[in-house]
Design an enzyme around this catalytic site. Sequence first.
Site, PDB file in Angstrom:
ATOM      1  N   ASP A  48     -56.298  -2.841  50.964  1.00 36.26           N
ATOM      2  CA  ASP A  48     -56.521  -2.921  52.408  1.00 36.26           C
ATOM      3  C   ASP A  48     -55.720  -1.819  53.076  1.00 36.26           C
ATOM      4  OD1 ASP A  48     -58.071  -5.225  52.062  1.00 36.26           O
ATOM      5  OD2 ASP A  48     -56.322  -6.528  52.164  1.00 36.26           O
ATOM      6  N   ASP A  82     -58.782  -4.362  44.750  1.00 40.06           N
ATOM      7  CA  ASP A  82     -59.067  -3.893  46.106  1.00 40.06           C
ATOM      8  C   ASP A  82     -57.781  -3.481  46.798  1.00 40.06           C
ATOM      9  OD1 ASP A  82     -58.149  -6.166  48.168  1.00 40.06           O
ATOM     10  OD2 ASP A  82     -58.882  -7.121  46.344  1.00 40.06           O
ATOM     11  N   ASP A 122     -60.903  -1.844  51.736  1.00 39.61           N
ATOM     12  CA  ASP A 122     -61.241  -2.430  53.030  1.00 39.61           C
ATOM     13  C   ASP A 122     -60.434  -1.729  54.122  1.00 39.61           C
ATOM     14  OD1 ASP A 122     -63.081  -4.227  52.057  1.00 39.61           O
ATOM     15  OD2 ASP A 122     -61.634  -5.849  51.824  1.00 39.61           O
TER      16      ASP A 122
END
Length: 336
Positions: A73, A71, A123
């Site tokens: 951010d 992931d 995200d």
Amino acid sequence: MANCNKLFLDFDINLNIPKAKKDKLKLSKEEIRTKIRNYFKANYPEYKPEFYIQGSYKVGTIILTKDNECDLDDGVYFRREQGVSGTTLQTWVKNAVDGHTTTPPEHRKKCIRVIFKAEYHIDIPVYYFPDGSDHPLLAIKNEDCSESDPKDFVEWYINEIKNIPQVLRISRHLKAWCDFKRDKMPSGLAMSILAANNIQKNDRDDIALRDTLEKIKEVLDSSFECIVPATPNDDLFGDYEQTRKDKLINNLKSFIEDANKAIDEKNQLKASKLWKNHLGDKFPEGADEDTDAKEQSLNALKQSILSGSAYAQKSGNITEDNAGVKHKEHKNFGGN
């Protein structure tokens, strides 16, 4: 003791994101940024988005999960006084990225999540940054905006690993442990903070990890908290119910017990399997041998060669028996 330091170094490599996946992740980030810019330019031109990568990708603790996903951010900042509510601002960002992937974006409490199925997710936390403010305001779903400054944390953590580089590897190992266990184990942010605050340095990563785990447990037994060393200095464990606290402590106990067994174990293969019980399949298996005894034997052989007491046999074997061609004492150690 089975020295598993090399296995831990290989494990750290196994946690890296493959280049092809990392390149796709970077491309997706840029595409999402373009969509957000275009959306606000067309619909809310008074809101001009700026971006800042934060979290594990920024500080180098990003890992490949046991599902081979990762992931990123990527914060979006609006340098202006707060206009609409944080929830509305999040919704606009969600609308901007809607349709970019087959899976609809998720409106989470503190971010918009864009999911690239079986690959990775991005995200997007959303911030206001009023003129003259020291810290941005994070948009929180159905709540008032709150001060939060991921740049503060990035600066703090980079300083920590600059002073003790081993912190970075131990942070990644702890994140891999939590990912392997799942079941509401702490976030990667929490484990990175615990690793930096409680690091127990050692030339061997296996011993450093065991000692750091013991220190973390000691600290949590005294006060079960994990304070973010940056604005807003909140406690990441503040909303943990007792059962979740107990689960973490029990997992720590189990990991420490097996870490002690692994470090005391003479056979590297058996030791590595104890580590794998907590770190998962990305942790490599060791050699089915007493690696410490082998290392001692090789060191003794090296000394006999350097001292001139060794003999070379026709078979190529080196021995101290009075058989074969005697080695001359080595006096040239790389000088000119």
